[in-house]
Design a protein around this motif. Sequence first.
Motif: not given
Length: 427
Positions: A360, A367, A369, A372-373, A393, A426
């Motif tokens: 992040d 991160s 998240e 995964k995106q 990550n 994001t």
Amino acid sequence: MSNAELQARKNAATPRGVGVMCDFYADRAENAELWDVEGRRFIDFAAGIAVLNTGHRHPKILDAVRAQLDRFTHTAYQIVPYESYVSLAEKINRLSPGTHAKKTAFFTTGAEAVENAIKIARAATGRPGVIAFGGGFHGRTMMGMALTGKVAPYKLGFGPFPGEVFHAPFPNPLHGVSTADSIKAVQGLFKADIDPKRVAAIIFEPVQGEGGFYQAPADFVRAIRAICDEHGILMIADEIQTGFARTGKLFAMQHYDVVPDLMTIAKSLAGGLPLSGVVGRADIMDAAQPGGLGGTYAGNPLATAAAHAVLEIIEEEQLSQRAEVLGQKLKARLETLKAAVPQIADVRGPGSMVAAEFNDPATGAPSPEFTKQVQTRALERGLLLLSCGVYGNVIRFLFPLTIPMNVFDEALDILEEALTAKATATV
């Protein structure tokens, strides 16, 4: 037959503990491309988790397996041996690091290779203890889980694990762990947990695979070798994911100026057929009594035939050199994207064992998240990627080293789209 129908059958017939990443089902594959049962095409940057360095269905491998099929498929090497096992061992002995006398035993899976390396080390030293490292992955068997330095999902609900296994942090400057920190932790184990004279082996991956594609620093490998020499401990290099040209050398330990006592191999050894092995110093390999090593399918003749072809392909097609070319091209592309994608915290890896780590940008925290995106967006566009790392990550890139350049370039374009599309969504 649709993917949805197969997914429903899979959920009804197989346990959830066998985690499956994709919800589509393979129908056919060729080199670095794969088609599902509905005809959709994917570029395969997973390669069966580093098993297909020589690509899907390499003609030379297919020919070798077909020829063996016409002779015999199984005898159990321990019952009726065959020449291909012996000659493959001779090749591995010659090609693996070090000029000393070596011997090789073959098994079926990477976890079996690790288990047998520990057995051999204990037989050779008469000691029980083993030291491994945080973030390391060594298999899903009981000893494999004990050695693995990552709890979720591999260890959840499966303990207790075999005793006399200890962990130290793996050097990782990005996460604030220096070589000095790691070696101090190993020395600390000798003070607080186990007498070094009770340690049979120290096992590590030259480049951590599941742990995040962190390469062992040269000074760390030298320091481990020195500790092993001082205390009569055996050094085991786990080359299951790093071997067979992936890092730009046939074996990752060839990047260093020290030699392990034992080395585990598997994955791309046989181009998709199940085969693994342990190669090491001849006197150490001979420590186990006859019958102490082996397995019903160990060194299967179809797999050994494929492995001979793999070694020929790596040499003839200069795959170690190609790993360097492809890896440099991928890393250069990722480096150019750092300005547009502030989540890219690091781009690393020798040869084509490349990874991108994502944090992040506001907090600097890992991160998973965003990772995964990126993986999801790439898959939607037909590019199959794998994640890894203790924090989930990291994207690891494991394309076949035989991938056509036009397909590789297409994949890099998809990767850029996946990174930049999600970078704008994001922060």
